[in-house]
Design a protein around this motif. Structure first.
Motif, PDB file in Angstrom:
ATOM      1  N   THR A 294      12.511  24.569 -44.407  1.00 54.54           N
ATOM      2  CA  THR A 294      11.793  23.320 -44.654  1.00 54.54           C
ATOM      3  C   THR A 294      12.226  22.332 -43.594  1.00 54.54           C
ATOM      4  OG1 THR A 294      13.500  22.598 -46.236  1.00 54.54           O
ATOM      5  CG2 THR A 294      11.527  23.682 -47.126  1.00 54.54           C
ATOM      6  N   PHE A 295      11.270  21.519 -43.136  1.00 59.20           N
ATOM      7  CA  PHE A 295      11.544  20.650 -41.988  1.00 59.20           C
ATOM      8  C   PHE A 295      10.886  19.299 -42.211  1.00 59.20           C
ATOM      9  CE2 PHE A 295      11.879  19.131 -37.734  1.00 59.20           C
ATOM     10  CZ  PHE A 295      12.925  19.845 -37.167  1.00 59.20           C
ATOM     11  N   ASP A 296      11.678  18.247 -42.075  1.00 59.37           N
ATOM     12  CA  ASP A 296      11.188  16.883 -42.280  1.00 59.37           C
ATOM     13  C   ASP A 296      11.306  16.056 -41.009  1.00 59.37           C
ATOM     14  OD1 ASP A 296      10.485  17.224 -44.879  1.00 59.37           O
ATOM     15  OD2 ASP A 296      11.705  15.582 -45.653  1.00 59.37           O
ATOM     16  N   VAL A 297      10.214  15.397 -40.663  1.00 61.94           N
ATOM     17  CA  VAL A 297      10.193  14.419 -39.569  1.00 61.94           C
ATOM     18  C   VAL A 297       9.836  13.068 -40.169  1.00 61.94           C
ATOM     19  CG1 VAL A 297       9.082  13.709 -37.420  1.00 61.94           C
ATOM     20  CG2 VAL A 297       9.497  16.141 -37.863  1.00 61.94           C
ATOM     21  N   ARG A 298      10.657  12.067 -39.903  1.00 61.56           N
ATOM     22  CA  ARG A 298      10.362  10.719 -40.390  1.00 61.56           C
ATOM     23  C   ARG A 298      10.749   9.707 -39.327  1.00 61.56           C
ATOM     24  NH1 ARG A 298       9.318  10.112 -45.808  1.00 61.56           N
ATOM     25  NH2 ARG A 298       9.493  12.009 -47.052  1.00 61.56           N
ATOM     26  N   ASN A 299       9.777   8.860 -38.942  1.00 63.68           N
ATOM     27  CA  ASN A 299      10.033   7.785 -37.984  1.00 63.68           C
ATOM     28  C   ASN A 299      10.151   6.425 -38.661  1.00 63.68           C
ATOM     29  OD1 ASN A 299       7.759   9.405 -35.690  1.00 63.68           O
ATOM     30  ND2 ASN A 299       9.984   9.590 -35.784  1.00 63.68           N
ATOM     31  N   LEU A 300       9.855   6.368 -39.957  1.00 62.17           N
ATOM     32  CA  LEU A 300      10.036   5.149 -40.743  1.00 62.17           C
ATOM     33  C   LEU A 300      11.415   5.205 -41.410  1.00 62.17           C
ATOM     34  CD1 LEU A 300       6.442   5.050 -42.199  1.00 62.17           C
ATOM     35  CD2 LEU A 300       7.383   3.497 -40.484  1.00 62.17           C
ATOM     36  N   PRO A 301      11.945   4.072 -41.906  1.00 54.42           N
ATOM     37  CA  PRO A 301      13.302   4.065 -42.462  1.00 54.42           C
ATOM     38  C   PRO A 301      13.499   5.148 -43.516  1.00 54.42           C
ATOM     39  CG  PRO A 301      12.489   1.824 -42.238  1.00 54.42           C
ATOM     40  CD  PRO A 301      11.326   2.724 -41.924  1.00 54.42           C
TER      41      PRO A 301
END
Length: 455
Positions: A294-301
């Motif tokens: 599983t892979f998460d990308v987040r550019n928001l806080p």
């Protein structure tokens, strides 16, 4: 795993090894490097190669932007090097007999074609991550490296970092039992790029050559410099920018070869109203049948899931086994074990026992430049060692490894773009019964910047 990589990433005729027509480097010979691309990362590369002056020198630089070439020449000289030869066309640099290896820090859409051209010209290659811009290119890069007997190192420098190498060794030894789940975390706080209008191409910039394999479009500031990452024609979003490092760690630690059975990726570009095309939030699952990523990308806080203090930027990996879990971060790793009838116990793996580099203890936030150099220099030195031995199996991130990590980022992006779960053909890597998704396996190249079907 090597046999699966060969079957999935190589064309049948590319396994033959071509005899090199170029002299073998001696143990004491300095390697002459040609630097292609003098943006932010290219500037870093000049610093790194210059710091390895006993082993290498920057002999040539190439960029489509005259101002960047001038900055590159000045930088090499400031760092004590001789004046490098300037090129505005990488193909001319690749023809130069004064260049032994090329270092490619162009935008993503140029990585594969530049590396293939370099291999065809008899040059060894250091190419920045992601190795390629699409799945077709992944296969062709590996084919070219093998056909022309070239050393091609991808800039997945985590493969040369001591504590990460130690962590992966412990996973292979069963430190947390059977690993069934690898989690990649790419939490990089970024901000809206806004809107910039189309305008005249700045003086000294060859915009046509910058676009290269991409279709022609008007120049704007957001399509150039760093923000090319956020357009599908030239970049791959943050999963292919920062995230490919953590994707590589997932694949390394999970130790499953071949393709996943299925991939599902959801997300979106939330809050921002701007020119960016790629998502700022993305969640992906790769199913292998007996394991998953599983892979998460987040550019928001985003709140970190690993260890240490809460901070706005966090990247790392978590591996889950049937007897514990391991958290791997940029500056170390921690391992926790459990037993039947007890809770998770154990102390963080620290110091020499964790393979942590004792000579370097500052965090990325405290000393980012030193940290990056500490990570990258050993990776470049590993390429030099393989070049002298003419043995690609010595490379820590050989192109087959780097191309596979990039390929998983592309699988995720394709699922995201078509908006559905995709089933993957285990023998070809194509998508089962989905013409729309398969159309994104490659791109519509613009002549003459075409990645060839036969390298």
């Amino acid at each position: 795993m090597a046999s699966i990589q060969r079957r999935t990433f190589l064309t049948a005729g590319a396994a033959a090894i071509a005899t090199t027509r170029f002299p073998i480097l001696g143990a004491n010979d300095r390697i002459n490097v040609g630097q292609v691309g003098i943006g932010g990362r290219g500037t870093d590369h000049i610093n790194y190669y210059s710091s390895l002056a006993s082993e290498s020198r920057v002999a040539a630089i190439c960029d489509v932007n005259q101002a960047a070439r001038e900055r590159g020449v000045a930088q090499v000289k400031k760092l004590g090097g001789a004046t490098p030869t300037e090129f505005d066309d990488m193909r001319k640099m690749f023809e130069s007999k004064e260049v032994d290896a090329v270092s490619i820090t162009t935008p993503n859409h140029w990585h594969a074609l530049a590396a293939i051209w370099a291999c065809q010209a008899g040059k060894d290659v250091y190419v920045e991550k992601p190795a390629c811009h699409n799945l077709f290119e992944a296969r062709q890069m590996v084919a070219a490296a093998r056909k022309y007997n070239r050393m091609v190192q991808v800039g997945s420098q985590g493969r040369s970092i001591a504590h990460k190498m130690k962590a992966m060794e412990l996973l292979r030894q069963g430190a947390i039992g059977q690993v069934y789940h690898a989690r990649g975390l790419c939490y990089r706080r970024r901000f809206s790029i806004g809107h910039t209008p189309d305008e005249a191409v700045p003086t000294g910039l060859d915009w046509e050559r910058f676009l290269g394999p991409a279709q022609m479009k008007p120049y704007s500031k957001n399509k150039f410099a760093y923000n090319w990452h956020w357009f599908w024609d030239t970049g791959n979003g943050d999963i292919g920018n920062q995230g490919v490092h953590e994707m590589d760690q997932c694949l390394w630690g999970l130790a499953r070869g071949g393709w996943p059975v299925s991939v599902s990726s959801l997300g979106g570009k939330f809050i921002w109203q701007d020119d960016q095309e790629t998502p700022n939030t993305q969640q992906t699952t790769f199913d292998f049948g007996d394991a998953q990523i599983t892979f998460d990308v987040r550019n928001l806080p985003t709140l970190p899931e690993g260890t240490g203090p809460v901070r706005p930027n966090y990247t790392g990996n978590i591996f889950f086994g049937d007897s514990g879990f391991m958290v791997v971060e940029p500056n170390g790793f921690q391992l926790y074990k459990s037993s039947v009838g007890s809770s998770i116990t154990g102390e963080a793996a620290r110091g020499a026992g964790a393979g942590r580099a004792e000579a370097y203890t500052k965090t990325m936030d405290e000393k980012g430049v030193e940290q990056a150099q500490w990570e990258t220099n050993p990776h470049m030195q590993n390429l030099f060692q393989a070049m002298r031995a003419r043995d690609y199996k010595m490379l820590h991130a050989d192109v087959a490894i780097g191309a596979r990590s990039a390929a998983f980022c592309h699988l995720a992006n394709i699922s995201y773009r078509v908006g559905r779960v995709l089933k993957v053909d285990q023998s070809t890597g194509h998508f089962i019964g989905d013409d729309q998704a398969n159309a994104l396996f490659t791109r519509n190249y613009r002549e003459p910047y075409v990645v060839p079907a036969v390298v």
